[in-house]
Design a protein around this motif. Structure first.
Motif, PDB file in Angstrom:
ATOM      1  N   ASP A  77       5.647   9.906  53.867  1.00 59.70           N
ATOM      2  CA  ASP A  77       4.793  10.033  52.675  1.00 59.70           C
ATOM      3  C   ASP A  77       4.582  11.496  52.315  1.00 59.70           C
ATOM      4  OD1 ASP A  77       4.428   7.278  52.333  1.00 59.70           O
ATOM      5  OD2 ASP A  77       2.812   7.240  53.823  1.00 59.70           O
ATOM      6  N   ILE A  78       4.441  12.335  53.338  1.00 60.50           N
ATOM      7  CA  ILE A  78       4.289  13.768  53.088  1.00 60.50           C
ATOM      8  C   ILE A  78       5.582  14.351  52.532  1.00 60.50           C
ATOM      9  CG2 ILE A  78       3.787  16.013  54.153  1.00 60.50           C
ATOM     10  CD1 ILE A  78       2.490  14.363  56.487  1.00 60.50           C
ATOM     11  N   GLY A  79       6.703  13.948  53.130  1.00 61.83           N
ATOM     12  CA  GLY A  79       7.977  14.588  52.826  1.00 61.83           C
ATOM     13  C   GLY A  79       8.603  14.192  51.509  1.00 61.83           C
TER      14      GLY A  79
ATOM     15  N   GLY B 273      11.161  16.711  49.177  1.00 61.36           N
ATOM     16  CA  GLY B 273      12.618  16.656  49.234  1.00 61.36           C
ATOM     17  C   GLY B 273      13.187  15.744  50.294  1.00 61.36           C
ATOM     18  N   LEU B 274      12.339  14.918  50.934  1.00 56.92           N
ATOM     19  CA  LEU B 274      12.815  13.956  51.924  1.00 56.92           C
ATOM     20  C   LEU B 274      13.131  12.652  51.193  1.00 56.92           C
ATOM     21  CD1 LEU B 274      13.367  13.275  54.875  1.00 56.92           C
ATOM     22  CD2 LEU B 274      10.928  12.795  55.170  1.00 56.92           C
ATOM     23  N   ASP B 275      14.413  12.338  51.085  1.00 59.21           N
ATOM     24  CA  ASP B 275      14.888  11.279  50.182  1.00 59.21           C
ATOM     25  C   ASP B 275      15.627  10.196  50.976  1.00 59.21           C
ATOM     26  OD1 ASP B 275      16.006   9.710  48.232  1.00 59.21           O
ATOM     27  OD2 ASP B 275      17.033  11.339  47.178  1.00 59.21           O
ATOM     28  N   PHE B 276      14.970   9.071  51.185  1.00 60.39           N
ATOM     29  CA  PHE B 276      15.592   7.947  51.881  1.00 60.39           C
ATOM     30  C   PHE B 276      16.288   6.990  50.914  1.00 60.39           C
ATOM     31  CE2 PHE B 276      12.171   9.277  54.769  1.00 60.39           C
ATOM     32  CZ  PHE B 276      12.898   9.459  55.937  1.00 60.39           C
TER      33      PHE B 276
ATOM     34  N   ALA C  19      20.882   1.867  55.730  1.00 60.68           N
ATOM     35  CA  ALA C  19      19.641   2.171  56.446  1.00 60.68           C
ATOM     36  C   ALA C  19      19.863   3.224  57.525  1.00 60.68           C
ATOM     37  CB  ALA C  19      19.095   0.897  57.077  1.00 60.68           C
ATOM     38  N   ARG C  20      18.783   3.892  57.871  1.00 65.95           N
ATOM     39  CA  ARG C  20      18.742   4.914  58.925  1.00 65.95           C
ATOM     40  C   ARG C  20      19.564   6.151  58.579  1.00 65.95           C
ATOM     41  NH1 ARG C  20      15.882   2.734  63.146  1.00 65.95           N
ATOM     42  NH2 ARG C  20      16.088   0.497  63.547  1.00 65.95           N
ATOM     43  N   PHE C  21      19.556   6.516  57.327  1.00 69.93           N
ATOM     44  CA  PHE C  21      20.121   7.788  56.876  1.00 69.93           C
ATOM     45  C   PHE C  21      19.129   8.424  55.913  1.00 69.93           C
ATOM     46  CE2 PHE C  21      23.943   5.508  58.135  1.00 69.93           C
ATOM     47  CZ  PHE C  21      24.691   6.484  58.774  1.00 69.93           C
ATOM     48  N   ALA C  22      19.240   9.739  55.737  1.00 70.20           N
ATOM     49  CA  ALA C  22      18.327  10.437  54.829  1.00 70.20           C
ATOM     50  C   ALA C  22      19.026  11.627  54.178  1.00 70.20           C
ATOM     51  CB  ALA C  22      17.093  10.917  55.582  1.00 70.20           C
TER      52      ALA C  22
ATOM     53  N   GLY D 150      11.520   6.296  58.044  1.00 71.98           N
ATOM     54  CA  GLY D 150      11.396   7.688  58.443  1.00 71.98           C
ATOM     55  C   GLY D 150      12.546   8.219  59.284  1.00 71.98           C
ATOM     56  N   LEU D 151      12.293   9.397  59.848  1.00 71.19           N
ATOM     57  CA  LEU D 151      13.333  10.172  60.528  1.00 71.19           C
ATOM     58  C   LEU D 151      13.368   9.971  62.038  1.00 71.19           C
ATOM     59  CD1 LEU D 151      12.963  13.628  58.724  1.00 71.19           C
ATOM     60  CD2 LEU D 151      14.867  12.031  58.481  1.00 71.19           C
ATOM     61  N   ILE D 152      12.459   9.187  62.583  1.00 64.89           N
ATOM     62  CA  ILE D 152      12.358   9.103  64.034  1.00 64.89           C
ATOM     63  C   ILE D 152      13.628   8.560  64.661  1.00 64.89           C
ATOM     64  CG2 ILE D 152      11.187   7.930  65.944  1.00 64.89           C
ATOM     65  CD1 ILE D 152       9.569  10.191  64.894  1.00 64.89           C
ATOM     66  N   ARG D 153      14.261   7.570  64.034  1.00 68.29           N
ATOM     67  CA  ARG D 153      15.413   6.922  64.647  1.00 68.29           C
ATOM     68  C   ARG D 153      16.509   6.756  63.594  1.00 68.29           C
ATOM     69  NH1 ARG D 153      15.113   4.386  69.573  1.00 68.29           N
ATOM     70  NH2 ARG D 153      12.853   4.267  69.387  1.00 68.29           N
TER      71      ARG D 153
END
Length: 423
Positions: free
Chosen positions: A142-144, A148-151, A160-163, A272-275
């Motif tokens: 939510d912050i990103g 510029g954090l674009d899923f 899925a699981r890319f950004a 998100g970016l965790i996994r």
């Protein structure tokens, strides 16, 4: 890989180590397979010796013009030439059976590793920093997003699981990687390496990702594999080597993309970016003597902790229990960083001492000074750190109420002096 001689001499201790890993006793079955292999080998050696003696005797018989004896001996040599290949094949099959048994077993825990079934029984040994309150804190996705954090775009391109990291977030991620590399090379003496990210079967076998964890990996159409961690490329620098004692310890660091199928992570950290299937990580690898490996493990873990402390990220060090350690490890520390958006600590680094487990698989050795025989090296590896997870930690710990994110002071030289990321 385990030392078969240790199992022959200490079958009960070996089974006790397996029990700590949650496995049934296997020493008897391993030793039975080993005995079968050795028996076939002894028979083979006897036949080879007989063939050699008969071949010599043929020449001696002919020299004495004893054609009858020569013919008899030639007939025996012919029979042996037909028998020996079959026995050689049996020996290869028996030896491979022993190797297959050993290759499928995890490393044994070292003394002092707590016994336990899963992560709930890991032991906290250190805590640093004051965790920021979770109340009112947002999670990194939510912050990103405004930064510029674009899923969504990655989902349409790769699934899925890319950004996509864009703009300020992309620069912050790059700054983190460069900061980590510079710190590990200048302060802790690691040699920077730009390694291959495509490797062959034997490289992954050497670090024990194969054969057990093939489903967690991505394989190319030509049979190579994308590395799940730079540990694979860096540790294999010692493959098939006899390293000079004076050159030890070897310390390597690399910033690479890593690729994991996350086969066993269905339903876990889907946002998100965790996994991620693809992520960047700064890896630390040390190769040293058995006498120095425990001290090197502490040193490596401290190097990873220094990154967190310099970035002002609260964390705790966990000593993993026997049921939570990785396949190759004999002792592991996990560093868990505080994420206020999640209201909990999450793993950001795992530093492991593998003993000689990987070195046996790679035939990585050294010759102690004053000794004729070689010994297997000890290998260690750790994340120093996972860049994506560090980015998550920075976004959550440095978030501001207006949606901006303060850039940690240590990263500002890598950001052109920029001190805040704004939507």
């Amino acid at each position: 890989m385990h030392d078969i001689r240790f199992i022959r001499e200490n079958p009960q201790a070996f089974d006790a180590g397996l029990a700590l890993r949650g496995l049934a006793p296997l020493a008897d079955s391993i030793l039975a397979a080993d005995a079968s292999s050795r028996s076939i080998q002894n028979s083979l050696q006897e036949l080879l010796a007989e063939r050699n003696e008969a071949s010599k005797a043929i020449g001696q018989a002919k020299a004495k013009k004893d054609e009858a004896l020569a013919a008899q001996l030639m007939e025996r040599v012919t029979a042996l030439k037909e028998t020996i290949p079959a026995l050689e094949a049996q020996h290869r099959e028996a030896a491979e059976a022993v190797s297959t048994l050993l290759a499928g077993l995890p490393n044994l825990p070292s003394e002092g590793v707590p016994e336990g079934k899963d992560e709930d029984e890991n032991v906290e040994v250190k805590r640093w920093g004051d965790p920021k309150p979770a109340e009112g804190a947002k999670e990194h996705f939510d912050i990103g997003a405004p930064l510029g954090l674009d899923f969504e775009s990655a989902q349409s391109v790769s699934g899925a699981r890319f950004a996509y990291l864009r703009g300020g977030v992309a620069r912050l991620s790059r700054a983190l990687g460069q900061f980590m590399l510079d710190t590990h090379t200048t302060k802790f003496g690691y040699e920077e390496v730009a390694p291959p990210v495509l490797v062959r079967d034997e490289a992954l076998f050497g670090t024990a990702q194969l054969p057990k964890f093939s489903e967690d990996l991505f394989q190319t159409t030509d049979g190579r594999w994308l590395i799940p961690t730079a540990e694979v490329s860096l540790t294999n620098l010692a493959r098939d080597q006899i390293v000079e004692t004076a050159a030890l310890p070897l310390r390597f660091t690399a910033l690479t993309s890593c690729f994991r199928s996350e086969a066993g992570a269905a339903g876990k950290d889907t946002r998100g970016l965790i996994r991620q299937h693809q992520f960047d990580k700064v890896e630390l690898v040390s190769i040293t003597t058995p006498e120095e490996s425990d001290a090197e493990h502490e040193r490596m873990t401290a190097a990873a902790e220094y990154i967190l402390e310099t970035l002002g990220l609260p964390y705790r060090r966990m000593l993993l229990c026997t049921g939570d350690m990785g396949f190759s490890a004999r002792r592991t520390y996990d560093l868990e960083v505080w994420l206020p958006g999640q209201g909990r600590y999450r793993e950001i680094s795992s530093c492991s001492n593998c003993g000689d487990f990987q070195a046996r698989r790679m035939d990585a050795r050294y010759k102690p000074e004053g000794q004729k025989s070689t010994r297997f090296l000890h290998t260690l590896n750790g994340s120093g750190l996972a860049v994506g997870r560090t980015l998550v930690a920075v976004l959550e710990n440095y978030q501001n109420e207006d949606g901006s994110v303060t850039v940690p002071e240590a990263l500002r030289p890598y950001m052109g002096g920029l001190d805040v990321l704004r939507p």
